[in-house]
Design an enzyme around this catalytic site. Structure first.
Site, mmCIF file in Angstrom:
data_model
loop_
_atom_site.group_PDB
_atom_site.id
_atom_site.type_symbol
_atom_site.label_atom_id
_atom_site.label_comp_id
_atom_site.label_asym_id
_atom_site.label_seq_id
_atom_site.Cartn_x
_atom_site.Cartn_y
_atom_site.Cartn_z
ATOM 1 N N ASP A 11 61.478 10.852 18.333
ATOM 2 C CA ASP A 11 61.312 9.467 18.982
ATOM 3 C C ASP A 11 60.328 8.629 18.544
ATOM 4 O O ASP A 11 59.194 9.012 18.790
ATOM 5 C CB ASP A 11 61.352 9.879 20.700
ATOM 6 C CG ASP A 11 61.300 8.805 21.454
ATOM 7 O OD1 ASP A 11 61.038 7.611 20.823
ATOM 8 O OD2 ASP A 11 61.348 9.024 22.856
ATOM 9 N N TYR A 232 51.441 15.969 28.561
ATOM 10 C CA TYR A 232 52.870 15.508 28.485
ATOM 11 C C TYR A 232 53.054 14.440 27.555
ATOM 12 O O TYR A 232 52.462 13.226 27.960
ATOM 13 C CB TYR A 232 53.419 15.264 30.062
ATOM 14 C CG TYR A 232 55.022 14.718 29.961
ATOM 15 C CD1 TYR A 232 55.678 15.599 29.345
ATOM 16 C CD2 TYR A 232 55.286 13.699 30.219
ATOM 17 C CE1 TYR A 232 57.218 15.385 29.329
ATOM 18 C CE2 TYR A 232 56.590 12.949 30.000
ATOM 19 C CZ TYR A 232 57.762 14.046 29.734
ATOM 20 O OH TYR A 232 58.895 13.732 29.744
ATOM 21 N N LYS A 235 59.834 14.905 26.338
ATOM 22 C CA LYS A 235 60.366 16.302 26.461
ATOM 23 C C LYS A 235 60.507 16.449 24.925
ATOM 24 O O LYS A 235 60.395 15.798 23.963
ATOM 25 C CB LYS A 235 61.647 16.222 27.060
ATOM 26 C CG LYS A 235 61.839 17.405 28.215
ATOM 27 C CD LYS A 235 60.840 18.098 28.376
ATOM 28 C CE LYS A 235 61.024 19.338 29.434
ATOM 29 N NZ LYS A 235 59.821 20.206 29.613
#
Ligand code: 13P
Ligand code: 13P
Ligand code: MG
Ligand code: MG
Length: 368
Positions: A11, A232, A235
């Protein structure tokens, strides 16, 4: 000649939140691979696709797995794309490029990678899977069913070329000091395999081999982004490659378990449980930053030259499945943050909730 199929996905920015990359971004990545991979003859062939907000580069070559040149080519294409993502103001520009400089191969640097090296069959056929808003363990159940359960893979009963079953290589992805692996074979060790694969966060299928021929059958990316970044960052959004037909399950046997739309981790902020929806290639993300999606593009190949993709979930049957999966998404969303709708604390450990829990912890009092 041994051919390698490599799929490397990242991404590097998307339009309007975590929805989909821009056309210009995909073209930039594609042109980079063409200029620096095809023209230089480093790469035999390639295809670019997107699934949700991730761009996947599929390449064929003869340089072996974990090859520095091939991995650097993909990394540099993503770096080039990130420049465009910044120019366009895309959300999360360079999101999955977690290291400042390339070193050796992309494993542990953010992008997801799955690779397989094999002697090409005269009718080589394989499927490229790409999932968004989920984790590598999302493939555990479908691949277990496709390779080990005759209820899904009739070939285990009907085909003499699969009668010895398959070897599963399973990784403990919570072990961060190095790769911790176990090899288990079907049908003898079926229950042991199931005992591990039930835990999608920790034990992940890394690869599968035919016991009849020893040939590689499947490869899954095992990157855990929060283990790399220490917090984080998105994902893990895994890719996978699966060879089909002959000594391997038929294409339809590999696709069949995806009709379940089983619940996986990764919905909204990588923090919720949602059903895995089989979607067409280049499908965007929508409801509650999800649902978790998986695309499947089948290819044939000769001397490393790829056909156009056959979009395996672009067929009326899967419209019905998508309706069922949407219902499953609504069912679990009705309970919001409660219980199994949200991931366990161990999976949220790097998020803002850690700070909140620390603060609240100090306010607890023991009643005398
Ligand atoms: P065909 O006879 O159409 O080649 O199909 C064989 C097969 O493997 C179907 O699963
Ligand atoms: P991605 O990992 O696909 O960027 O999704 C991040 C997210 O938090 C969506 O809500
Ligand atoms: Mg994103
Ligand atoms: Mg993504």
């Amino acid at each position: 000649m041994k051919i390698v199929v490599s799929v490397i996905k990242a991404d590097i920015g998307s339009i309007g939140g975590h929805i989909k990359p821009s056309q210009k971004l995909k073209e930039t990545v594609s042109n980079y691979i063409y200029e620096h991979g095809i023209k230089t003859k480093e790469v035999i062939d390639y295809r670019i696709s997107s699934t949700g907000d991730d761009i996947a580069i599929l390449m064929t070559h003869a340089k072996g797995t974990l090859n520095e040149q091939i991995h650097k080519l993909a990394w540099d294409a993503f770096v080039e794309g990130t420049k465009v993502a910044k120019e366009q103001g895309l959300y999360g520009a360079g999101q999955d490029l977690l290291k400042d400089a390339f070193s050796g191969n992309v494993k542990g640097m953010g992008p997801a990678v799955a690779e397989m090296e094999f002697d090409e069959r005269p009718n080589e056929s394989f499927i490229e899977f790409a999932a968004d808003k989920t984790e590598p363990g999302a493939y555990n159940l479908p691949f277990y069913l496709a390779f080990a359960d005759p209820m899904y893979c009739a070939g285990l009963m009907l085909s003499p070329s699969m009668n010895k079953g398959f070897k599963f290589v399973i990784m403990d992805v919570s072990h961060t000091e190095g790769d911790r692996l176990i090899e288990l074979s079907t049908p003898e060790e079926l229950y042991d395999i199931a005992a591990l694969l039930r835990d999608n966060h920790r034990f992940v299928i890394e690869s599968i081999y035919s016991n009849n021929t020893g040939e590689p059958a499947a490869s899954v990316s095992t990157t855990r982004l929060h283990n790399i970044a220490g917090k984080y960052t998105g994902k893990d959004d895994p890719v996978a490659l699966v060879r089909v037909q002959g000594a391997f399950p038929a294409t339809g046997e590999v696709l069949a378990p995806f009709s379940i739309g089983h619940y996986v981790a990764g919905f909204m902020r990588g923090s919720h449980t949602g059903p895995l929806m089989p979607v067409k290639a280049d499908c965007p993300i929508s409801y509650f930053d999800g649902p978790p999606v998986v695309s499947a593009q089948a290819f044939s190949m000769r001397n490393g030259k790829l056909t156009e993709p056959a979009d395996a979930f672009d067929q009326p049957f899967w419209d019905w499945v998508r309706d069922q999966v949407s219902q499953k998404a609504m069912e679990i969303r009705r309970q919001g943050f409660s219980g199994c709708a949200m991931l366990p604390y161990s999976e949220l450990e790097y998020g803002g909730i850690v700070e909140k829990m620390k603060k609240l912890d100090g306010k607890f009092k023991i009643r005398k």
